[in-house]
Design an enzyme around this catalytic site. Structure first.
Site, PDB file in Angstrom:
ATOM      1  N   HIS A 178      65.694  68.060 119.911  1.00  0.00           N
ATOM      2  CA  HIS A 178      64.645  67.245 119.279  1.00  0.00           C
ATOM      3  C   HIS A 178      64.598  65.858 119.894  1.00  0.00           C
ATOM      4  O   HIS A 178      65.619  65.332 120.346  1.00  0.00           O
ATOM      5  CB  HIS A 178      64.891  67.118 117.770  1.00  0.00           C
ATOM      6  CG  HIS A 178      66.275  66.646 117.442  1.00  0.00           C
ATOM      7  ND1 HIS A 178      67.363  67.491 117.460  1.00  0.00           N
ATOM      8  CD2 HIS A 178      66.749  65.423 117.120  1.00  0.00           C
ATOM      9  CE1 HIS A 178      68.450  66.812 117.154  1.00  0.00           C
ATOM     10  NE2 HIS A 178      68.108  65.553 116.966  1.00  0.00           N
ATOM     11  N   HIS A 234      63.776  61.923 118.894  1.00  0.00           N
ATOM     12  CA  HIS A 234      63.587  60.978 117.788  1.00  0.00           C
ATOM     13  C   HIS A 234      62.503  59.975 118.206  1.00  0.00           C
ATOM     14  O   HIS A 234      62.536  59.478 119.335  1.00  0.00           O
ATOM     15  CB  HIS A 234      64.846  60.141 117.546  1.00  0.00           C
ATOM     16  CG  HIS A 234      66.026  60.893 117.046  1.00  0.00           C
ATOM     17  ND1 HIS A 234      66.464  60.831 115.745  1.00  0.00           N
ATOM     18  CD2 HIS A 234      66.905  61.720 117.685  1.00  0.00           C
ATOM     19  CE1 HIS A 234      67.548  61.571 115.592  1.00  0.00           C
ATOM     20  NE2 HIS A 234      67.838  62.128 116.762  1.00  0.00           N
TER      21      HIS A 234
HETATM   22  P1  AMP Z   1      70.871  64.087 116.106  1.00  0.00           P
HETATM   23  O1  AMP Z   1      72.024  63.291 115.563  1.00  0.00           O
HETATM   24  O2  AMP Z   1      70.221  63.474 117.302  1.00  0.00           O
HETATM   25  O3  AMP Z   1      71.263  65.539 116.324  1.00  0.00           O
HETATM   26  O4  AMP Z   1      69.758  64.017 114.996  1.00  0.00           O
HETATM   27  C1  AMP Z   1      69.632  64.901 113.947  1.00  0.00           C
HETATM   28  C2  AMP Z   1      68.766  64.207 112.927  1.00  0.00           C
HETATM   29  O5  AMP Z   1      68.281  65.195 112.036  1.00  0.00           O
HETATM   30  C3  AMP Z   1      69.515  63.168 112.092  1.00  0.00           C
HETATM   31  O6  AMP Z   1      68.918  61.886 112.287  1.00  0.00           O
HETATM   32  C4  AMP Z   1      69.365  63.677 110.667  1.00  0.00           C
HETATM   33  O7  AMP Z   1      69.148  62.653 109.730  1.00  0.00           O
HETATM   34  C5  AMP Z   1      68.166  64.602 110.775  1.00  0.00           C
HETATM   35  N1  AMP Z   1      68.147  65.685 109.813  1.00  0.00           N
HETATM   36  C6  AMP Z   1      69.175  66.519 109.497  1.00  0.00           C
HETATM   37  N2  AMP Z   1      68.773  67.408 108.564  1.00  0.00           N
HETATM   38  C7  AMP Z   1      67.463  67.135 108.295  1.00  0.00           C
HETATM   39  C8  AMP Z   1      66.483  67.691 107.420  1.00  0.00           C
HETATM   40  N3  AMP Z   1      66.775  68.704 106.606  1.00  0.00           N
HETATM   41  N4  AMP Z   1      65.242  67.146 107.409  1.00  0.00           N
HETATM   42  C9  AMP Z   1      64.949  66.103 108.209  1.00  0.00           C
HETATM   43  N5  AMP Z   1      65.824  65.530 109.063  1.00  0.00           N
HETATM   44  C10 AMP Z   1      67.064  66.031 109.109  1.00  0.00           C
END
Ligand code: AMP
Ligand code: ZN
Length: 143
Positions: free
Chosen positions: A98, A100
């Site tokens: 993903h 951000h």
């Molecule tokens: P990363 O640390 O780059 O893998 O980012 C994962 C992101 O996904 C984090 O910023 C989390 O806050 C977000 N995240 C995890 N679970 C969910 C969810 N159910 N809905 C929306 N965002 C999420």
């Protein structure tokens, strides 16, 4: 395989979805660094940036650009960061690739860790290592 983003894509988990088509889903991050912090996610599961195919990368970056503009404009941000955490050491916590989009406001916070300084000659050494690796990959970029 347990994957929270696959669950969101399948409708098994809730999310605040802001855009969806056959290839991409985009929804708000539940732990925002600023309000409007958005994730742009391929519907197909790829563990990380390096496992994406060129075609996936192509439509994802096109979507990323349009969604970034909409996020910035709608919440009147002064700018935004596009971030990819790739691998655990880089802070990746969800192993479904993903982007951000983090909306930014003048003087809101700083992301910058301390800068390192190259010792004499070592900058060239690092560059040489990367250049050698890239020499065999020119076709993947240009072709
Ligand atoms: P990363 O640390 O780059 O893998 O980012 C994962 C992101 O996904 C984090 O910023 C989390 O806050 C977000 N995240 C995890 N679970 C969910 C969810 N159910 N809905 C929306 N965002 C999420
Ligand atoms: Zn997944």
């Amino acid at each position: 395989m347990d994957c929270i983003f696959c669950d969101i894509i399948k409708g098994k988990s809730e999310a605040e979805i802001i855009y969806e088509d056959e290839n991409i889903i985009s929804f708000l991050d539940i732990r925002p660094l600023n309000y409007g912090h958005t994730l742009v996610v391929p519907k197909k599961h790829y563990d990380n940036f390096l496992s994406l195919t060129p075609a996936e990368l192509d439509y994802l970056t096109k979507g990323l650009q349009v969604i970034s503009a909409a996020v910035e404009k709608s919440i009147k941000a002064d700018g935004f960061n596009i971030v990819v955490n790739n691998g655990k050491a880089a802070g990746q916590t969800v192993f479904h690739f993903h982007f951000h989009i983090i909306p930014r406001f003048t003087n809101d916070f700083t992301f910058r860790p301390s800068f390192k300084k190259y010792s004499d000659g070592s900058m060239k050494e690092f560059a040489d290592k990367i250049r050698v690796e890239l020499n065999t990959k020119r076709d993947s970029i240009n072709g």
